[in-house]
Each structure stands twice: as C-alpha cells, then as structure tokens.
Design a protein around this motif. Structure first.
Motif, PDB file in Angstrom:
ATOM      1  N   ALA A  28       0.867  -1.166   0.000  1.00 38.52           N
ATOM      2  CA  ALA A  28       0.000   0.000   0.000  1.00 38.52           C
ATOM      3  C   ALA A  28       0.908   1.220   0.000  1.00 38.52           C
ATOM      4  CB  ALA A  28      -0.879   0.009   1.251  1.00 38.52           C
ATOM      5  N   ALA A  29       0.467   2.286  -0.686  1.00 38.02           N
ATOM      6  CA  ALA A  29       1.337   3.459  -0.775  1.00 38.02           C
ATOM      7  C   ALA A  29       0.545   4.754  -0.808  1.00 38.02           C
ATOM      8  CB  ALA A  29       2.221   3.360  -2.012  1.00 38.02           C
ATOM      9  N   THR A  30       1.300   5.832  -0.719  1.00 40.10           N
ATOM     10  CA  THR A  30       0.706   7.163  -0.697  1.00 40.10           C
ATOM     11  C   THR A  30       0.461   7.720  -2.091  1.00 40.10           C
ATOM     12  OG1 THR A  30       2.884   8.197  -0.549  1.00 40.10           O
ATOM     13  CG2 THR A  30       1.767   7.691   1.532  1.00 40.10           C
ATOM     14  N   ASP A  31       0.567   6.902  -3.142  1.00 40.49           N
ATOM     15  CA  ASP A  31       0.430   7.449  -4.507  1.00 40.49           C
ATOM     16  C   ASP A  31      -0.975   7.617  -5.100  1.00 40.49           C
ATOM     17  OD1 ASP A  31       0.365   4.588  -5.152  1.00 40.49           O
ATOM     18  OD2 ASP A  31       2.474   4.716  -5.633  1.00 40.49           O
ATOM     19  N   PRO A  32      -2.098   7.224  -4.770  1.00 39.16           N
ATOM     20  CA  PRO A  32      -2.656   6.293  -3.794  1.00 39.16           C
ATOM     21  C   PRO A  32      -3.063   4.955  -4.442  1.00 39.16           C
ATOM     22  CG  PRO A  32      -4.359   7.800  -4.470  1.00 39.16           C
ATOM     23  CD  PRO A  32      -3.127   8.108  -5.292  1.00 39.16           C
ATOM     24  N   THR A  33      -2.137   4.044  -4.518  1.00 41.24           N
ATOM     25  CA  THR A  33      -2.404   2.727  -5.098  1.00 41.24           C
ATOM     26  C   THR A  33      -1.920   1.630  -4.162  1.00 41.24           C
ATOM     27  OG1 THR A  33      -0.261   2.536  -6.219  1.00 41.24           O
ATOM     28  CG2 THR A  33      -2.037   3.612  -7.452  1.00 41.24           C
ATOM     29  N   ALA A  34      -2.325   0.422  -4.494  1.00 40.52           N
ATOM     30  CA  ALA A  34      -1.732  -0.777  -3.914  1.00 40.52           C
ATOM     31  C   ALA A  34      -1.221  -1.585  -5.089  1.00 40.52           C
ATOM     32  CB  ALA A  34      -2.756  -1.570  -3.109  1.00 40.52           C
ATOM     33  N   ARG A  35      -0.223  -2.406  -4.849  1.00 47.31           N
ATOM     34  CA  ARG A  35       0.362  -3.205  -5.930  1.00 47.31           C
ATOM     35  C   ARG A  35       0.558  -4.636  -5.478  1.00 47.31           C
ATOM     36  NH1 ARG A  35       3.525   0.266  -9.970  1.00 47.31           N
ATOM     37  NH2 ARG A  35       2.745   2.332  -9.466  1.00 47.31           N
ATOM     38  N   LEU A  36       0.433  -5.522  -6.439  1.00 47.84           N
ATOM     39  CA  LEU A  36       0.697  -6.945  -6.246  1.00 47.84           C
ATOM     40  C   LEU A  36       2.007  -7.249  -6.958  1.00 47.84           C
ATOM     41  CD1 LEU A  36      -0.522  -9.658  -5.189  1.00 47.84           C
ATOM     42  CD2 LEU A  36      -1.516  -9.934  -7.470  1.00 47.84           C
ATOM     43  N   TRP A  37       2.886  -7.982  -6.294  1.00 45.98           N
ATOM     44  CA  TRP A  37       4.230  -8.248  -6.801  1.00 45.98           C
ATOM     45  C   TRP A  37       4.487  -9.752  -6.829  1.00 45.98           C
ATOM     46  CZ3 TRP A  37       7.169  -3.667  -7.341  1.00 45.98           C
ATOM     47  CH2 TRP A  37       6.669  -2.551  -6.685  1.00 45.98           C
ATOM     48  N   SER A  38       5.273 -10.175  -7.791  1.00 41.31           N
ATOM     49  CA  SER A  38       5.743 -11.554  -7.837  1.00 41.31           C
ATOM     50  C   SER A  38       6.896 -11.694  -6.854  1.00 41.31           C
ATOM     51  CB  SER A  38       6.230 -11.896  -9.245  1.00 41.31           C
ATOM     52  OG  SER A  38       6.954 -13.100  -9.242  1.00 41.31           O
ATOM     53  N   ALA A  39       6.856 -12.706  -6.000  1.00 45.89           N
ATOM     54  CA  ALA A  39       7.948 -12.926  -5.051  1.00 45.89           C
ATOM     55  C   ALA A  39       9.185 -13.476  -5.756  1.00 45.89           C
ATOM     56  CB  ALA A  39       7.500 -13.878  -3.951  1.00 45.89           C
ATOM     57  N   SER A  40       9.012 -14.151  -6.884  1.00 45.01           N
ATOM     58  CA  SER A  40      10.154 -14.774  -7.547  1.00 45.01           C
ATOM     59  C   SER A  40      11.045 -13.782  -8.285  1.00 45.01           C
ATOM     60  CB  SER A  40       9.686 -15.866  -8.515  1.00 45.01           C
ATOM     61  OG  SER A  40       8.883 -15.311  -9.536  1.00 45.01           O
ATOM     62  N   ASP A  41      10.444 -12.763  -8.932  1.00 40.28           N
ATOM     63  CA  ASP A  41      11.278 -11.828  -9.697  1.00 40.28           C
ATOM     64  C   ASP A  41      11.058 -10.358  -9.349  1.00 40.28           C
ATOM     65  OD1 ASP A  41       8.857 -11.231 -10.902  1.00 40.28           O
ATOM     66  OD2 ASP A  41       9.414 -12.033 -12.864  1.00 40.28           O
ATOM     67  N   GLY A  42      10.140 -10.068  -8.430  1.00 38.63           N
ATOM     68  CA  GLY A  42       9.914  -8.693  -8.003  1.00 38.63           C
ATOM     69  C   GLY A  42       9.103  -7.848  -8.964  1.00 38.63           C
ATOM     70  N   ALA A  43       8.558  -8.464 -10.011  1.00 36.55           N
ATOM     71  CA  ALA A  43       7.780  -7.712 -10.998  1.00 36.55           C
ATOM     72  C   ALA A  43       6.405  -7.344 -10.443  1.00 36.55           C
ATOM     73  CB  ALA A  43       7.606  -8.532 -12.275  1.00 36.55           C
ATOM     74  N   THR A  44       5.922  -6.161 -10.803  1.00 32.25           N
ATOM     75  CA  THR A  44       4.556  -5.772 -10.472  1.00 32.25           C
ATOM     76  C   THR A  44       3.618  -6.581 -11.364  1.00 32.25           C
ATOM     77  OG1 THR A  44       5.249  -3.516  -9.953  1.00 32.25           O
ATOM     78  CG2 THR A  44       2.913  -3.860 -10.394  1.00 32.25           C
ATOM     79  N   THR A  45       2.675  -7.292 -10.754  1.00 32.04           N
ATOM     80  CA  THR A  45       1.744  -8.095 -11.541  1.00 32.04           C
ATOM     81  C   THR A  45       0.346  -7.474 -11.607  1.00 32.04           C
ATOM     82  OG1 THR A  45       1.237  -9.488  -9.635  1.00 32.04           O
ATOM     83  CG2 THR A  45       2.985 -10.236 -11.094  1.00 32.04           C
ATOM     84  N   ARG A  46       0.064  -6.534 -10.725  1.00 37.53           N
ATOM     85  CA  ARG A  46      -1.246  -5.863 -10.753  1.00 37.53           C
ATOM     86  C   ARG A  46      -1.138  -4.567  -9.959  1.00 37.53           C
ATOM     87  NH1 ARG A  46      -7.132  -7.281  -9.270  1.00 37.53           N
ATOM     88  NH2 ARG A  46      -8.063  -5.599 -10.452  1.00 37.53           N
ATOM     89  N   ILE A  47      -1.794  -3.530 -10.449  1.00 39.09           N
ATOM     90  CA  ILE A  47      -1.899  -2.264  -9.730  1.00 39.09           C
ATOM     91  C   ILE A  47      -3.366  -2.064  -9.392  1.00 39.09           C
ATOM     92  CG2 ILE A  47      -1.562   0.231  -9.809  1.00 39.09           C
ATOM     93  CD1 ILE A  47       0.676  -0.256 -11.851  1.00 39.09           C
ATOM     94  N   PHE A  48      -3.648  -1.856  -8.108  1.00 42.97           N
ATOM     95  CA  PHE A  48      -5.015  -1.634  -7.636  1.00 42.97           C
ATOM     96  C   PHE A  48      -5.240  -0.132  -7.517  1.00 42.97           C
ATOM     97  CE2 PHE A  48      -3.506  -5.634  -5.695  1.00 42.97           C
ATOM     98  CZ  PHE A  48      -4.386  -6.529  -6.303  1.00 42.97           C
ATOM     99  N   GLU A  49      -6.078   0.422  -8.388  1.00 41.92           N
ATOM    100  CA  GLU A  49      -6.357   1.852  -8.407  1.00 41.92           C
ATOM    101  C   GLU A  49      -7.838   2.085  -8.139  1.00 41.92           C
ATOM    102  OE1 GLU A  49      -3.472   3.857 -11.539  1.00 41.92           O
ATOM    103  OE2 GLU A  49      -4.641   2.204 -12.441  1.00 41.92           O
ATOM    104  N   GLY A  50      -8.158   3.162  -7.441  1.00 41.58           N
ATOM    105  CA  GLY A  50      -9.548   3.494  -7.167  1.00 41.58           C
ATOM    106  C   GLY A  50      -9.729   4.318  -5.910  1.00 41.58           C
ATOM    107  N   HIS A  51      -8.782   4.252  -4.986  1.00 40.85           N
ATOM    108  CA  HIS A  51      -8.846   5.103  -3.799  1.00 40.85           C
ATOM    109  C   HIS A  51      -8.478   6.535  -4.195  1.00 40.85           C
ATOM    110  CE1 HIS A  51      -9.522   1.948  -0.861  1.00 40.85           C
ATOM    111  NE2 HIS A  51      -8.546   1.239  -1.400  1.00 40.85           N
ATOM    112  N   THR A  52      -8.995   7.511  -3.469  1.00 37.97           N
ATOM    113  CA  THR A  52      -8.706   8.911  -3.783  1.00 37.97           C
ATOM    114  C   THR A  52      -7.643   9.518  -2.874  1.00 37.97           C
ATOM    115  OG1 THR A  52     -10.504   9.696  -2.368  1.00 37.97           O
ATOM    116  CG2 THR A  52     -11.024   9.295  -4.697  1.00 37.97           C
TER     117      THR A  52
END
Length: 85
Positions: A28-52
C-alpha cells in the motif's frame, strides 16, 4: 524476507503483506495505489487503483485470492488477485 523493487511505487510505502503461499506480496502506498508483486522476480503483476487518498493498509484473504485495501479517504476495497472483479 524483504520485498524487492518497491521503488516502482511513486509514493511512500505505507503497508505490506505476504500472500499465504509466499508466491506474491502486496504493498500500500501514498500514490494512492496498492500493488501486487511476484515474489520470484519482483515484478509488479497488478496495480489496484480506485482510492482517492493514501492507501494505508493492505492484506491478503486467507486463501490468497483477494486483497483488502484501506485508505485515508475512509474507504475499504476488496480486489481479486487475478483481475476478475
């Protein structure tokens, strides 16, 4: 272990959780998004957007198929990790 590659968030990291199976993690971050990451390679696999406003907390459901986010705007959202809403 520590989550890799968190600099992909434009904002400051406010929360983190590992999936129950250890195969992914989310932030969770102040950008205001949350992100899902792969544990194996650190790649972002999904960005959760919608909070204001800043996303303050993030967590996985016990089965790892959903992500719950809570933001400073007073909202909570439930997201599917596979993109099916």
């Amino acid at each position: 272990g520590d989550p890799p590659n968190l600099r992909a968030h434009p904002g400051r990291i406010a929360g983190h959780d590992w999936a129950p199976n250890g195969g992914s993690h989310n932030t969770a971050a102040t950008d205001p998004t949350a992100r899902l990451w792969s544990a194996s390679d650190g790649a972002t696999t999904r960005i959760f957007e919608g909070h204001t406003q800043d996303v303050r907390e993030v967590g996985f459901s016990p089965d790892g198929r959903r992500v719950l986010t809570h933001a400073h705007d007073g909202t909570a959202r439930v997201w599917s990790t596979d993109g099916a809403e």
